[in-house]
Design a protein around this motif. Structure first.
Motif, PDB file in Angstrom:
ATOM      1  N   GLN A   1       0.844  -1.190   0.000  1.00 11.82           N
ATOM      2  CA  GLN A   1       0.000   0.000   0.000  1.00 11.82           C
ATOM      3  C   GLN A   1       0.881   1.242   0.000  1.00 11.82           C
ATOM      4  O   GLN A   1       1.883   1.308   0.714  1.00 11.82           O
ATOM      5  N   VAL A   2       0.513   2.218  -0.820  1.00 11.76           N
ATOM      6  CA  VAL A   2       1.254   3.469  -0.916  1.00 11.76           C
ATOM      7  C   VAL A   2       0.295   4.624  -0.657  1.00 11.76           C
ATOM      8  O   VAL A   2      -0.731   4.736  -1.312  1.00 11.76           O
ATOM      9  N   HIS A   3       0.637   5.461   0.278  1.00 16.15           N
ATOM     10  CA  HIS A   3      -0.161   6.651   0.567  1.00 16.15           C
ATOM     11  C   HIS A   3       0.586   7.851   0.018  1.00 16.15           C
ATOM     12  O   HIS A   3       1.765   8.061   0.335  1.00 16.15           O
ATOM     13  N   LEU A   4      -0.117   8.651  -0.815  1.00 15.57           N
ATOM     14  CA  LEU A   4       0.507   9.788  -1.486  1.00 15.57           C
ATOM     15  C   LEU A   4      -0.193  11.081  -1.082  1.00 15.57           C
ATOM     16  O   LEU A   4      -1.429  11.146  -1.079  1.00 15.57           O
ATOM     17  N   VAL A   5       0.593  12.094  -0.791  1.00 18.43           N
ATOM     18  CA  VAL A   5       0.042  13.392  -0.407  1.00 18.43           C
ATOM     19  C   VAL A   5       0.738  14.487  -1.211  1.00 18.43           C
ATOM     20  O   VAL A   5       1.961  14.661  -1.099  1.00 18.43           O
ATOM     21  N   GLU A   6      -0.057  15.213  -1.995  1.00 12.39           N
ATOM     22  CA  GLU A   6       0.479  16.309  -2.791  1.00 12.39           C
ATOM     23  C   GLU A   6       0.428  17.618  -2.014  1.00 12.39           C
ATOM     24  O   GLU A   6      -0.436  17.812  -1.155  1.00 12.39           O
ATOM     25  N   SER A   7       1.334  18.512  -2.382  1.00 12.27           N
ATOM     26  CA  SER A   7       1.339  19.857  -1.804  1.00 12.27           C
ATOM     27  C   SER A   7       1.963  20.821  -2.809  1.00 12.27           C
ATOM     28  O   SER A   7       2.575  20.381  -3.795  1.00 12.27           O
ATOM     29  N   GLY A   8       1.784  22.104  -2.545  1.00  7.87           N
ATOM     30  CA  GLY A   8       2.448  23.114  -3.366  1.00  7.87           C
ATOM     31  C   GLY A   8       1.564  23.822  -4.370  1.00  7.87           C
ATOM     32  O   GLY A   8       2.022  24.732  -5.061  1.00  7.87           O
ATOM     33  N   GLY A   9       0.308  23.409  -4.472  1.00  7.82           N
ATOM     34  CA  GLY A   9      -0.577  24.086  -5.410  1.00  7.82           C
ATOM     35  C   GLY A   9      -0.920  25.490  -4.940  1.00  7.82           C
ATOM     36  O   GLY A   9      -0.603  25.887  -3.815  1.00  7.82           O
ATOM     37  N   GLY A  10      -1.566  26.239  -5.804  1.00  6.03           N
ATOM     38  CA  GLY A  10      -1.961  27.594  -5.452  1.00  6.03           C
ATOM     39  C   GLY A  10      -2.353  28.393  -6.659  1.00  6.03           C
ATOM     40  O   GLY A  10      -2.552  27.855  -7.745  1.00  6.03           O
ATOM     41  N   LEU A  11      -2.459  29.700  -6.443  1.00  5.00           N
ATOM     42  CA  LEU A  11      -2.835  30.642  -7.498  1.00  5.00           C
ATOM     43  C   LEU A  11      -1.588  31.374  -7.971  1.00  5.00           C
ATOM     44  O   LEU A  11      -0.815  31.893  -7.153  1.00  5.00           O
ATOM     45  N   VAL A  12      -1.391  31.425  -9.274  1.00  5.46           N
ATOM     46  CA  VAL A  12      -0.215  32.084  -9.831  1.00  5.46           C
ATOM     47  C   VAL A  12      -0.612  32.789 -11.116  1.00  5.46           C
ATOM     48  O   VAL A  12      -1.552  32.349 -11.803  1.00  5.46           O
ATOM     49  N   GLN A  13       0.081  33.864 -11.438  1.00  2.12           N
ATOM     50  CA  GLN A  13      -0.194  34.562 -12.682  1.00  2.12           C
ATOM     51  C   GLN A  13       0.464  33.839 -13.861  1.00  2.12           C
ATOM     52  O   GLN A  13       1.477  33.148 -13.688  1.00  2.12           O
ATOM     53  N   ALA A  14      -0.098  34.041 -15.028  1.00  6.25           N
ATOM     54  CA  ALA A  14       0.487  33.465 -16.236  1.00  6.25           C
ATOM     55  C   ALA A  14       1.946  33.908 -16.355  1.00  6.25           C
ATOM     56  O   ALA A  14       2.286  35.063 -16.093  1.00  6.25           O
ATOM     57  N   GLY A  15       2.783  32.948 -16.727  1.00 10.37           N
ATOM     58  CA  GLY A  15       4.211  33.213 -16.814  1.00 10.37           C
ATOM     59  C   GLY A  15       4.973  32.879 -15.546  1.00 10.37           C
ATOM     60  O   GLY A  15       6.209  32.857 -15.545  1.00 10.37           O
ATOM     61  N   GLY A  16       4.244  32.640 -14.477  1.00  9.06           N
ATOM     62  CA  GLY A  16       4.875  32.343 -13.201  1.00  9.06           C
ATOM     63  C   GLY A  16       5.253  30.878 -13.050  1.00  9.06           C
ATOM     64  O   GLY A  16       5.115  30.083 -13.983  1.00  9.06           O
ATOM     65  N   ALA A  24       5.434  10.258  -0.311  1.00  5.53           N
ATOM     66  CA  ALA A  24       4.930   8.887  -0.323  1.00  5.53           C
ATOM     67  C   ALA A  24       5.280   8.173   0.968  1.00  5.53           C
ATOM     68  O   ALA A  24       6.346   8.375   1.549  1.00  5.53           O
ATOM     69  N   SER A  25       4.364   7.298   1.384  1.00  2.00           N
ATOM     70  CA  SER A  25       4.549   6.587   2.643  1.00  2.00           C
ATOM     71  C   SER A  25       5.316   5.283   2.500  1.00  2.00           C
ATOM     72  O   SER A  25       5.811   4.740   3.476  1.00  2.00           O
ATOM     73  N   ALA A  26       5.373   4.750   1.296  1.00  2.00           N
ATOM     74  CA  ALA A  26       5.887   3.399   1.108  1.00  2.00           C
ATOM     75  C   ALA A  26       7.366   3.268   1.424  1.00  2.00           C
ATOM     76  O   ALA A  26       8.177   4.100   1.033  1.00  2.00           O
TER      77      ALA A  26
END
Length: 122
Positions: A1-16, A24-26
């Motif tokens: 079993q592999v548990h995955l957690v994403e981070s780092g998303g957000g709002l950015v202007q074009a060109g950014g 991952a937990s594995a």
């Protein structure tokens, strides 16, 4: 079993730029190929990038080549997606996935994270 957690998303202007990370937990993380997919509202989930278990090979969909870079750190059990020159059409929920081959289809991956939202304003 592999548990995955994403981070780092957000709002950015074009060109950014944004850097997404997937933790991952594995204990056997280094034996998995890893991929990034995205899903925009009303659209199917699509392949973005993948990396082999060793990090020696990387693959990208044409629309992100030269702008995105996938990398992994097997000592830290992480895979990152560095995104540059972002465009409004990159707006989507981005998902990290683990599988046994760095393919470009959903069926190549057995484990998925919950996703992180990326919004690019024009």
């Amino acid at each position: 079993q592999v548990h995955l957690v994403e981070s780092g998303g957000g709002l950015v202007q074009a060109g950014g730029s944004l850097r997404l990370s997937c933790a991952a937990s594995a204990r056997t993380f280094s034996s998995y190929a890893m991929g990034w997919f995205r899903q925009a509202p009303g659209k199917e989930r699509e392949f973005v990038a993948a990396i082999s278990w060793s990090g020696g090979k990387a693959y990208y969909t044409d629309s992100v080549k030269g702008r995105f870079t996938i990398s992994r750190d097997n000592a830290k059990n992480t895979v990152d997606l560095q995104m540059g020159n972002l465009k409004p059409e990159d707006t989507a929920v981005y998902y990290c996935a683990a599988g046994f081959s760095p393919g470009s289809t959903l069926y190549d991956y057995d484990y998925w994270g919950q996703g992180t939202q990326v919004t690019v304003s024009s």
